[in-house]
Motif scaffolding. Sequence first.
Motif, short mmCIF file in Angstrom:
data_model
loop_
_atom_site.label_atom_id
_atom_site.label_comp_id
_atom_site.label_asym_id
_atom_site.label_seq_id
_atom_site.Cartn_x
_atom_site.Cartn_y
_atom_site.Cartn_z
N ARG A 65 0.85 -1.18 0.00
CA ARG A 65 0.00 0.00 0.00
C ARG A 65 0.89 1.23 0.00
N GLY A 66 0.47 2.25 -0.76
CA GLY A 66 1.23 3.48 -0.85
C GLY A 66 0.69 4.56 0.06
N TYR A 67 1.59 5.39 0.57
CA TYR A 67 1.24 6.47 1.50
C TYR A 67 2.10 7.69 1.22
N ALA A 68 1.66 8.81 1.77
CA ALA A 68 2.48 10.02 1.76
C ALA A 68 2.72 10.42 3.21
N ASP A 69 3.95 10.86 3.50
CA ASP A 69 4.22 11.37 4.84
C ASP A 69 3.61 12.76 4.97
N PRO A 70 3.65 13.38 6.15
CA PRO A 70 3.04 14.69 6.31
C PRO A 70 3.57 15.76 5.36
N ALA A 71 4.79 15.61 4.87
CA ALA A 71 5.36 16.59 3.93
C ALA A 71 5.08 16.22 2.48
N GLY A 72 4.44 15.07 2.23
CA GLY A 72 4.08 14.67 0.88
C GLY A 72 5.01 13.66 0.23
N HIS A 73 6.08 13.22 0.91
CA HIS A 73 6.98 12.21 0.34
C HIS A 73 6.28 10.85 0.33
N SER A 74 6.41 10.14 -0.78
CA SER A 74 5.72 8.85 -0.88
C SER A 74 6.57 7.72 -0.30
N PHE A 75 5.87 6.71 0.20
CA PHE A 75 6.51 5.48 0.66
C PHE A 75 5.51 4.35 0.57
N THR A 76 6.00 3.13 0.68
CA THR A 76 5.17 1.95 0.54
C THR A 76 5.32 1.06 1.76
N LEU A 77 4.21 0.52 2.23
CA LEU A 77 4.22 -0.54 3.23
C LEU A 77 4.01 -1.84 2.47
N ARG A 78 4.91 -2.80 2.68
CA ARG A 78 4.83 -4.10 2.01
C ARG A 78 4.66 -5.19 3.06
N HIS A 79 3.69 -6.06 2.84
CA HIS A 79 3.47 -7.20 3.73
C HIS A 79 4.57 -8.22 3.50
N THR A 80 5.17 -8.67 4.58
CA THR A 80 6.21 -9.69 4.46
C THR A 80 5.59 -11.05 4.72
#
Length: 130
Positions: A107-122
């Motif tokens: 799932r993709g997300y943005a931090d409070p400043a707008g930088h994107s990151f992904t959470l990946r299920h292991t």
Amino acid sequence: MAVVKAGVVVLDCAEPEQLAEFYKGLLDAEETEVCAHRVEIRGAGGTRLAFRRDANATPPSWPRPENSLQAHLDFLVDDLDEAERRVVGLGGRPLDTKGTAGPHEERGYADPAGHSFTLRHTTPTTPKQG
């Protein structure tokens, strides 16, 4: 208890296999994951990098602003729902990432400043019993 188990820096590029070869040599690394759109490596010192195929990738133009953002973070988690609650509770927001292909639930997300990151299920690495 920590929700996030590890972080992986992911570089988007047109040819992930070629870029992985460069960093494997630089870091004395080995491949830990290979699929059609992604190669992940782990260096001798534990450094983890991944290279994700983006057919439209262009070389970074840093320090010029156009095309300067070509990296994001992947965070490996056991429970995506729990991790999402934590992200939202800390001020992050989900991004629309419907239709992302790959062998992992992510799932993709943005931090409070707008930088994107992904959470990946292991997936567990221990062999099944029985």
